[in-house]
Structures are given as C-alpha cells and as structure tokens.
Design a protein around this motif. Structure first.
Motif, PDB file in Angstrom:
ATOM      1  N   TYR A  36       0.959   4.471   1.820  1.00  0.00           N
ATOM      2  CA  TYR A  36       1.520   5.454   0.876  1.00  0.00           C
ATOM      3  C   TYR A  36       0.684   5.494  -0.402  1.00  0.00           C
ATOM      4  CZ  TYR A  36       4.721   7.599  -2.484  1.00  0.00           C
ATOM      5  OH  TYR A  36       5.271   8.406  -3.457  1.00  0.00           O
ATOM      6  N   LEU A  37       0.323   4.308  -0.923  1.00  0.00           N
ATOM      7  CA  LEU A  37      -0.502   4.261  -2.124  1.00  0.00           C
ATOM      8  C   LEU A  37      -1.855   4.906  -1.876  1.00  0.00           C
ATOM      9  CD1 LEU A  37      -1.268   3.348  -4.978  1.00  0.00           C
ATOM     10  CD2 LEU A  37      -1.861   1.100  -4.026  1.00  0.00           C
ATOM     11  N   CYS A  38      -2.448   4.636  -0.731  1.00  0.00           N
ATOM     12  CA  CYS A  38      -3.751   5.221  -0.415  1.00  0.00           C
ATOM     13  C   CYS A  38      -3.675   6.745  -0.379  1.00  0.00           C
ATOM     14  CB  CYS A  38      -4.240   4.672   0.928  1.00  0.00           C
ATOM     15  SG  CYS A  38      -5.890   5.241   1.398  1.00  0.00           S
TER      16      CYS A  38
ATOM     17  N   GLU B  77      -4.280  -3.535   2.630  1.00  0.00           N
ATOM     18  CA  GLU B  77      -5.295  -3.631   1.589  1.00  0.00           C
ATOM     19  C   GLU B  77      -6.412  -2.647   1.922  1.00  0.00           C
ATOM     20  OE1 GLU B  77      -6.904  -7.494  -0.894  1.00  0.00           O
ATOM     21  OE2 GLU B  77      -6.562  -7.684   1.251  1.00  0.00           O
ATOM     22  N   PHE B  78      -6.949  -1.986   0.894  1.00  0.00           N
ATOM     23  CA  PHE B  78      -7.999  -0.987   1.154  1.00  0.00           C
ATOM     24  C   PHE B  78      -8.895  -0.856  -0.071  1.00  0.00           C
ATOM     25  CE2 PHE B  78      -4.242   1.031  -0.552  1.00  0.00           C
ATOM     26  CZ  PHE B  78      -4.720   1.887  -1.543  1.00  0.00           C
TER      27      PHE B  78
ATOM     28  N   ALA C 213       8.697  -7.578   6.852  1.00  0.00           N
ATOM     29  CA  ALA C 213       7.909  -7.731   5.629  1.00  0.00           C
ATOM     30  C   ALA C 213       6.507  -7.164   5.824  1.00  0.00           C
ATOM     31  CB  ALA C 213       7.841  -9.208   5.233  1.00  0.00           C
ATOM     32  N   ALA C 214       5.903  -7.430   6.982  1.00  0.00           N
ATOM     33  CA  ALA C 214       4.565  -6.914   7.272  1.00  0.00           C
ATOM     34  C   ALA C 214       4.574  -5.395   7.382  1.00  0.00           C
ATOM     35  CB  ALA C 214       4.028  -7.537   8.559  1.00  0.00           C
ATOM     36  N   GLN C 215       5.613  -4.842   7.991  1.00  0.00           N
ATOM     37  CA  GLN C 215       5.711  -3.388   8.130  1.00  0.00           C
ATOM     38  C   GLN C 215       5.854  -2.709   6.766  1.00  0.00           C
ATOM     39  OE1 GLN C 215       8.979  -3.382  10.849  1.00  0.00           O
ATOM     40  NE2 GLN C 215       7.685  -3.205  12.670  1.00  0.00           N
ATOM     41  N   LEU C 216       6.659  -3.323   5.867  1.00  0.00           N
ATOM     42  CA  LEU C 216       6.823  -2.760   4.526  1.00  0.00           C
ATOM     43  C   LEU C 216       5.500  -2.803   3.758  1.00  0.00           C
ATOM     44  CD1 LEU C 216      10.281  -4.324   3.541  1.00  0.00           C
ATOM     45  CD2 LEU C 216       9.790  -1.886   3.861  1.00  0.00           C
ATOM     46  N   SER C 217       4.765  -3.901   3.919  1.00  0.00           N
ATOM     47  CA  SER C 217       3.469  -4.021   3.249  1.00  0.00           C
ATOM     48  C   SER C 217       2.495  -2.959   3.762  1.00  0.00           C
ATOM     49  CB  SER C 217       2.886  -5.421   3.481  1.00  0.00           C
ATOM     50  OG  SER C 217       3.756  -6.425   2.997  1.00  0.00           O
ATOM     51  N   TYR C 218       2.470  -2.787   5.069  1.00  0.00           N
ATOM     52  CA  TYR C 218       1.588  -1.799   5.696  1.00  0.00           C
ATOM     53  C   TYR C 218       1.945  -0.387   5.217  1.00  0.00           C
ATOM     54  CZ  TYR C 218      -0.485   1.030   9.468  1.00  0.00           C
ATOM     55  OH  TYR C 218      -1.182   1.963  10.184  1.00  0.00           O
TER      56      TYR C 218
ATOM     57  N   ALA D 267      -4.033  -3.872  -2.979  1.00  0.00           N
ATOM     58  CA  ALA D 267      -3.194  -4.527  -1.983  1.00  0.00           C
ATOM     59  C   ALA D 267      -1.729  -4.224  -2.308  1.00  0.00           C
ATOM     60  CB  ALA D 267      -3.420  -6.036  -1.966  1.00  0.00           C
ATOM     61  N   VAL D 268      -0.926  -4.086  -1.264  1.00  0.00           N
ATOM     62  CA  VAL D 268       0.508  -3.819  -1.423  1.00  0.00           C
ATOM     63  C   VAL D 268       1.284  -4.786  -0.535  1.00  0.00           C
ATOM     64  CG1 VAL D 268       2.345  -2.099  -1.226  1.00  0.00           C
ATOM     65  CG2 VAL D 268       0.044  -1.372  -1.869  1.00  0.00           C
ATOM     66  N   THR D 269       2.343  -5.363  -1.080  1.00  0.00           N
ATOM     67  CA  THR D 269       3.233  -6.226  -0.296  1.00  0.00           C
ATOM     68  C   THR D 269       4.623  -5.618  -0.279  1.00  0.00           C
ATOM     69  OG1 THR D 269       3.993  -7.587  -2.152  1.00  0.00           O
ATOM     70  CG2 THR D 269       1.916  -8.236  -1.081  1.00  0.00           C
ATOM     71  N   GLU D 270       5.541  -6.311   0.411  1.00  0.00           N
ATOM     72  CA  GLU D 270       6.910  -5.807   0.516  1.00  0.00           C
ATOM     73  C   GLU D 270       7.628  -5.790  -0.830  1.00  0.00           C
ATOM     74  OE1 GLU D 270       7.429 -10.238   0.757  1.00  0.00           O
ATOM     75  OE2 GLU D 270       5.940  -8.759   1.384  1.00  0.00           O
ATOM     76  N   LYS D 271       7.080  -6.457  -1.849  1.00  0.00           N
ATOM     77  CA  LYS D 271       7.704  -6.482  -3.177  1.00  0.00           C
ATOM     78  C   LYS D 271       7.446  -5.207  -3.967  1.00  0.00           C
ATOM     79  CE  LYS D 271       7.637 -10.119  -5.783  1.00  0.00           C
ATOM     80  NZ  LYS D 271       7.184 -11.321  -6.533  1.00  0.00           N
ATOM     81  N   ARG D 272       6.448  -4.435  -3.590  1.00  0.00           N
ATOM     82  CA  ARG D 272       6.116  -3.225  -4.345  1.00  0.00           C
ATOM     83  C   ARG D 272       6.987  -2.064  -3.867  1.00  0.00           C
ATOM     84  NH1 ARG D 272       3.884  -6.821  -6.390  1.00  0.00           N
ATOM     85  NH2 ARG D 272       5.903  -6.587  -7.442  1.00  0.00           N
ATOM     86  N   THR D 273       7.690  -1.450  -4.801  1.00  0.00           N
ATOM     87  CA  THR D 273       8.578  -0.338  -4.486  1.00  0.00           C
ATOM     88  C   THR D 273       7.837   0.995  -4.592  1.00  0.00           C
ATOM     89  OG1 THR D 273       9.269  -0.067  -6.790  1.00  0.00           O
ATOM     90  CG2 THR D 273      10.510  -1.654  -5.439  1.00  0.00           C
ATOM     91  N   LYS D 274       8.482   2.028  -4.116  1.00  0.00           N
ATOM     92  CA  LYS D 274       7.908   3.378  -4.252  1.00  0.00           C
ATOM     93  C   LYS D 274       7.741   3.719  -5.728  1.00  0.00           C
ATOM     94  CE  LYS D 274       8.714   8.201  -2.916  1.00  0.00           C
ATOM     95  NZ  LYS D 274       8.730   8.767  -4.293  1.00  0.00           N
TER      96      LYS D 274
END
Length: 436
Positions: free
Chosen positions: A363-365, A385-386, A353-358, A419-426
C-alpha cells in the motif's frame, strides 16, 4: 576511588610484593605524565532510590519516539506484554550455561522448545541453541561450510546479501584463509547463470551464501541453486528474516544445507541495536560441524523425560582450539524471548502479522509511486520492504520526515529503503505520504 575496591591495604601490599613494585605509582610509572588524567572523576554524589529513578526518567525523556518505516535487518514488530513479564523473572535473568543437567531442566526445556520451533519455521532438521545475531550467525555458517569442505576454502556470496553481513563475513574470513567471491547480481537479484559460471570456473568452493528477502527487500527465486551447489560439493546457505518464513518458502524447501538469520523480527524490540538473537539450523548430517549449544531430549533412569546438552565434544569447553566455534554462553535469554513469542502467536498469528506487513508495504509503495516523485529501483516482487528512488533532494525529504516524528526508511544508494510491519496503520502510511 580505592574505597570502591574490596582489597585491603594488606591485600595491596601482598600483590605489589608479588609483582616487584613498592607502590601503585610505581606500578603505573610507564604511563607518560602528559597523558595522565589528573582532574576529579565526574562521578555524581550519592543519590536516593527516588533520585536515581528521576534521573533516568529525565534521561529517557530525551529519546524521541519516532514512527518507524526503517528496516534493513531490524524491524519494528509488536511485542506481546506478557513476554517482558516472564523474561524478567530472576531464574531466567540470572541463568548461565546449563552444564549441570540435573539442576537445569527448566532452562534446557525451553531451549529444546526453541530449537524445535526454529527447525519447524526454517524447514530444517536441526537447530542450535541460538547465536549472537544474524550477521555473526552467517559468518559462523561460512566457517562451518569451510570446515565441512575440508580443503575447500572459497565461499561465494551474492551481491544482494546485505552490506552489513558482507562486512562481517570479510572480517571473519580475513585471518581464516578464506577467499570470498562475489556473485554478481542482475536487476537486483542473484542469477543462477552467474552462480553456475563461478562454480564451473573456480575450484575449492565450500559454500554459497544468499539472502531471502535480499538486501533490497526482494523475494528471490532460488530454483536450481541447491542442485548447482551440491553438484560441486558446496553447501548452500540461506539467510532469511525469521518472521518472513511464516509465508515465504523455507530454506529447507529451497534445498539449503544451512539456514541462518536474525530472530529479532520475532517480537524482539529494536532497543537501540540489541541484544538480538541469531538462529542457525542445518541438515542432520552437518550436526557435528554446527557451533553453539545443542539440547537433546532423552529419558532418565526412572524413564522420565529429561533434557541434556548433547554432542558436547564439538564445544570449546571440551575441545578448546579444535572446537567448532568459540561461542560459549549462548543468547538463551533471547532464545526464550523468541520461544514465548512463537508460543503466543502460533502458526496463524505469525501468518497474520506477516500478511499485514506485506499488505502495508505494498500500500505504501503504491501511494509513493502515485505521487509521481518515486520510482522503484528494481521492479521485482518484494515482501515488506522495497527500495525507491526519489526525484528530489533525498536528504531534505528524510529530514522533513524526522521533523514530523517519522523515521522515513533507510538511505541506500540514491534512494530510500522503506519497511512496513503490522504495527504501521493506514493512517501512519497516509501521514508519511502527505509530507511529500
């Protein structure tokens, strides 16, 4: 309204005679007539069960479900469906402080498991049985550091600690005789040289508080911080997002004396701001200074494993004004939430879960920077988060996100904290970027 009260006319008469008034109007006569409410109360007529359910369904339908890219201390992580089912059981929902160990073994057992898991997650020796939330847990750590420091009453707080946490620290310190001193940040991170300068120039420093990841989502390097604190007999306190510790260096590895933070990231829904759960862990030598409940494991007179509240002489129900804290009824229901979540996820699940969030955050950044309209406020390593600066109208962009069902970060300084978590898809991320 009297019909909703259990008191009889005889009860009311006895009470009024005791306080020396002849009527209820006389009891409230000191309230000026000009500010008294004289209209009927807006209490609806009685409803059937079906009508009540329909009413709340209509109210609930007014809530907008947004795709969340906001964090700043509260994160939209996935909640396994089994957790609400277990927590809704009556023995958990109605439980109170488990003073009587002989009839509270179930509650004491899961609190003990919570403590064990949080101690492992933070790399610390001891965990208490949870706090109210991460901000107040940090404030309790400040009080704990001052209590351990005896005559020392200064606490140094990094400028990169969240503004919400610093506000709560100021509130707690106001009437406690505690002086808070800010450690200046440079390029978004706490500098060891700035900390050393303060430690050498100030006397009576009881503790130093930092945050990991910090208020800007940056992963800080605390090499040498613990040694600098301990040379001046100050405690080193690290506030961390609990879920991030699945991958990041733990407070114990940084040499922290106290580890605090919010456990909301361990599957607890955002649910309009609470309830959440604060965690507090520390080294064994500080256990008697730690506030809140501590559950221990022992054996009964038949040699069977048993769980008890231990070291209760620290607590307010025994020591009253000399207690370590006024925290009494801990958030044990939310501690159970965290316990079930950690049990279901396991070490590997937490890491994934942490890896997916990272990965999602980076990717978003990258996508935002590629638009040419965003720049990183601080070019530092970050976790999920950034903080970015936008070259256009931030308010207009934020409203455009909302109009399209997206909570597009948190407005901070002159930028947006995403912020991005594991729930956010591409697809979620690409859709956000397409609105820019």
């Amino acid at each position: 309204m009297v019909k909703y009260f259990p008191h009889t006319e005889a009860d009311l008469k006895v009470m009024m005679e005791r306080v020396g008034v002849s009527s209820l109007d006389e009891l409230f006569a000191y309230i000026p007539d000009s500010i008294r409410f004289k209209d009927d109360y807006a209490i609806p007529s009685a409803m059937s069960e079906l009508e009540v359910r329909q009413l709340f369904e209509r109210l609930g339908s007014q809530n907008r479900q947004l795709t969340c890219f906001a964090g700043n201390g509260v994160y939209d992580h996935y909640t396994p469906s089994v957790i609400p089912s277990l927590l809704s059981r009556s023995e958990f929902l109605t439980s109170y402080t488990p003073y009587q160990a002989e009839i509270s073994q179930g509650t004491l057992h899961y609190i003990f498991e919570y403590q064990s898991m949080m101690a492992a997650l933070t790399g610390m020796d001891i965990s208490n049985a949870s706090m109210y939330d991460g901000t107040t847990a940090t404030a309790e750590a400040m009080l704990m550091a001052v209590a351990a420091g005896k005559k020392a009453n200064r606490v140094l707080v990094s400028e990169t600690v969240s503004a919400d946490i610093r506000k709560v620290l100021n509130t707690y310190a106001l009437h406690q005789g505690i002086e808070l001193v800010t450690i200046a940040a440079e390029d978004g991170v706490t500098k060891l040289s700035a900390l050393n300068s303060l430690l050498q120039s100030l006397d009576g420093v009881a503790g130093v508080i930092v945050q990991q990841p910090n208020a800007y989502g940056i992963i800080e390097d605390f090499t040498g911080f613990a040694d600098a604190c301990h040379e001046r007999k100050a405690l080193f306190v690290v506030n961390s997002v609990a879920a991030d510790l699945a991958l990041l260096k733990t407070p114990g590895e940084w040499g922290a004396d106290i580890a605090v933070g919010d456990g909301q990231s361990l599957g607890i829904p955002m649910q309009f701001g609470g309830p959440y759960v604060g965690y507090m862990c520390c080294t064994e030598k500080l256990i008697r200074k730690m506030p809140g409940r501590i559950v221990g494991m022992t054996k009964d007179n038949r040699g069977q494993r048993a769980f008890v509240l231990t070291l209760q002489a620290r607590e307010q129900h025994i020591r009253r004004q000399k207690a370590t804290s006024n925290i009494c009824s801990n958030q044990s229901l939310m501690a159970l939430f965290v316990t079930v979540y950690l049990s279901l996820m396991g070490k590997q699940g937490l890491k994934e879960a942490a890896q997916l969030s990272y990965a999602g955050a980076h990717y978003l950044c990258e996508r935002l920077l590629a638009t040419g309209h965003f720049t990183l406020v601080y070019d530092q390593p970050f976790f999920n988060e950034f903080l970015v600066r936008y070259d256009g109208d931030v308010d207009a962009l934020y409203q455009r996100f909302l109009d399209n069902g997206i909570l597009g970060g948190v407005r901070m300084q002159d930028g947006l904290l995403f912020a991005v978590t594991e729930k956010r898809t591409k697809e979620d991320i690409d859709r956000l970027v397409s609105l820019i």
